[in-house]
Design an enzyme around this catalytic site. Structure first.
Site, short mmCIF file in Angstrom:
data_model
loop_
_atom_site.label_atom_id
_atom_site.label_comp_id
_atom_site.label_asym_id
_atom_site.label_seq_id
_atom_site.Cartn_x
_atom_site.Cartn_y
_atom_site.Cartn_z
CE LYS A 80 0.65 1.06 4.52
NZ LYS A 80 0.84 2.31 5.23
CB THR A 91 -1.76 4.49 2.95
OG1 THR A 91 -1.82 3.70 4.13
CG2 THR A 91 -0.34 4.98 2.76
#
Length: 348
Positions: A207, A264
């Site tokens: 991620k 994120t």
């Protein structure tokens, strides 16, 4: 959200955790130490610099990270790793992924026998291509059943402000995951258990790379469609790589996959996204680092090891590869965007 012990087998042993050593006093280490203290655990937080430990003990604040957050009375800090680890029932490793091995080499003989060792780091080690639990086992030899991972949409600043969030604690020994789940249970922090350590770790590492790409798109002025496309196709990349290494696809649909990815990629609190924004505006890697207060985003290094891991297992990772070439081979943001949109048509 179901009850936290819904899947716990009957008569499964639980490893009681009263005292915890947290090694690493950065934002995430400090925030997680606060969670443990708020949950009633005695916490020893190791800080690399003695003056940081002294300031925490004197003021109940970490001056370099989360300075406005008051830390619980059950949390004390030390510059001495032996003092932090003495008598600990669990050990939390909160140092950057690429420095984990070097730190552990100094600490391994101090880790108490039988304790659960948990990684908060998100990355794949350069060179060895090992996940963080593999690095820990490689250095300490504690065994996979004693290694756990915490991963999810866990932006440290929000957790420190006690904004509600959920996370995943993954460990192949489910009873250890349950004990950690109990040890960090507060009114604002909810943990779920999982036995898919591989999926949780690769979701956390992947991620960061995708968030860099999303940040680049944002820095270029591209809109929500572009960012949503990158997030969705990024999730597909992460899942493909994870399954090739033995992870469950369901993990990537959960908190350690989609949950962490969305947080994120979307938040201005994300170092990887904001670093990518600088690159998208035309900044060099060095300029982006300066704008990021001298810190390099984890994804800048992880893209190298993740791409190499994909190549080793025959998994196509076009977004991660584009980030790698942007960061390390002189590709421009516009070239990156054009290449990704011009790829050959295929089924989803």
């Amino acid at each position: 959200m179901g009850p936290p012990f819904a899947h716990r087998p009957v008569n499964e042993p639980v490893h009681d955790i009263a005292r915890v050593a947290v090694l690493g006093a950065g934002s995430w280490g400090t925030a997680f130490a606060k969670v443990l203290g708020d949950a009633g655990r005695e916490v020893r937080l190791w800080a690399r610099r003695a003056e940081v430990a002294e300031a925490i003990n004197a003021t109940r604040h970490n001056p370099g990270y989360l300075p406005d957050v008051e830390l619980p009375i059950k949390l004390t800090a030390t510059h001495d790793p032996a003092e932090a680890l003495d008598g600990a029932d669990a050990v939390i490793l909160a140092v950057p992924s690429q420095s984990l091995r070097a730190n552990l080499t100094q600490w391994r003989d101090l880790i108490p026998d039988g304790v659960t060792v948990t990684s908060l780091a998100k990355g794949v080690e350069l060179g060895t291509l090992k996940r963080m639990t593999e690095v820990i086992d490689d250095v300490t030899g504690v065994g996979a059943d004693r290694l756990a991972v915490v991963s999810g949409p866990n932006l440290a600043a929000e957790i420190a402000q006690e904004e509600p969030t959920a996370t995943v604690i993954a460990c192949t020994d489910h009873s250890r995951a349950v004990a950690l789940q109990t040890a960090c249970a507060t009114g604002y922090f909810r943990a779920y258990t999982n036995t898919d350590v591989i999926g949780a770790e690769l979701g956390g590492a992947g991620k960061n790379v995708i968030a860099l790409a999303v940040g680049v798109a944002s820095g270029m002025g591209l809109g929500d469609n572009s960012r949503a496309s990158l997030i969705t196709r990024g999730l597909a990349e992460m899942s493909r790589l994870g399954m090739a290494l033995g992870a469950s696809p369901l993990t990537f649909a959960g908190l350690a996959g989609m949950g962490d990815l969305v947080a994120t990629c979307s938040s201005p609190l994300s170092r990887n996204r904001t670093f990518g924004e600088q690159l998208g505006r035309g900044a060099s890697l060095a300029e982006a680092e300066r704008a990021n207060h001298g810190q390099v985003a984890e994804g800048v290094k992880s893209c190298l090891s993740i791409c190499e891991l994909g190549e080793r297992h025959g998994v196509e990772l076009p977004i991660a590869d584009a980030v790698r070439r942007l960061c390390h081979e002189g590709m421009t943001a516009r070239q990156m965007a054009k290449e990704l949109i011009s790829r050959a048509p295929k089924p989803e």
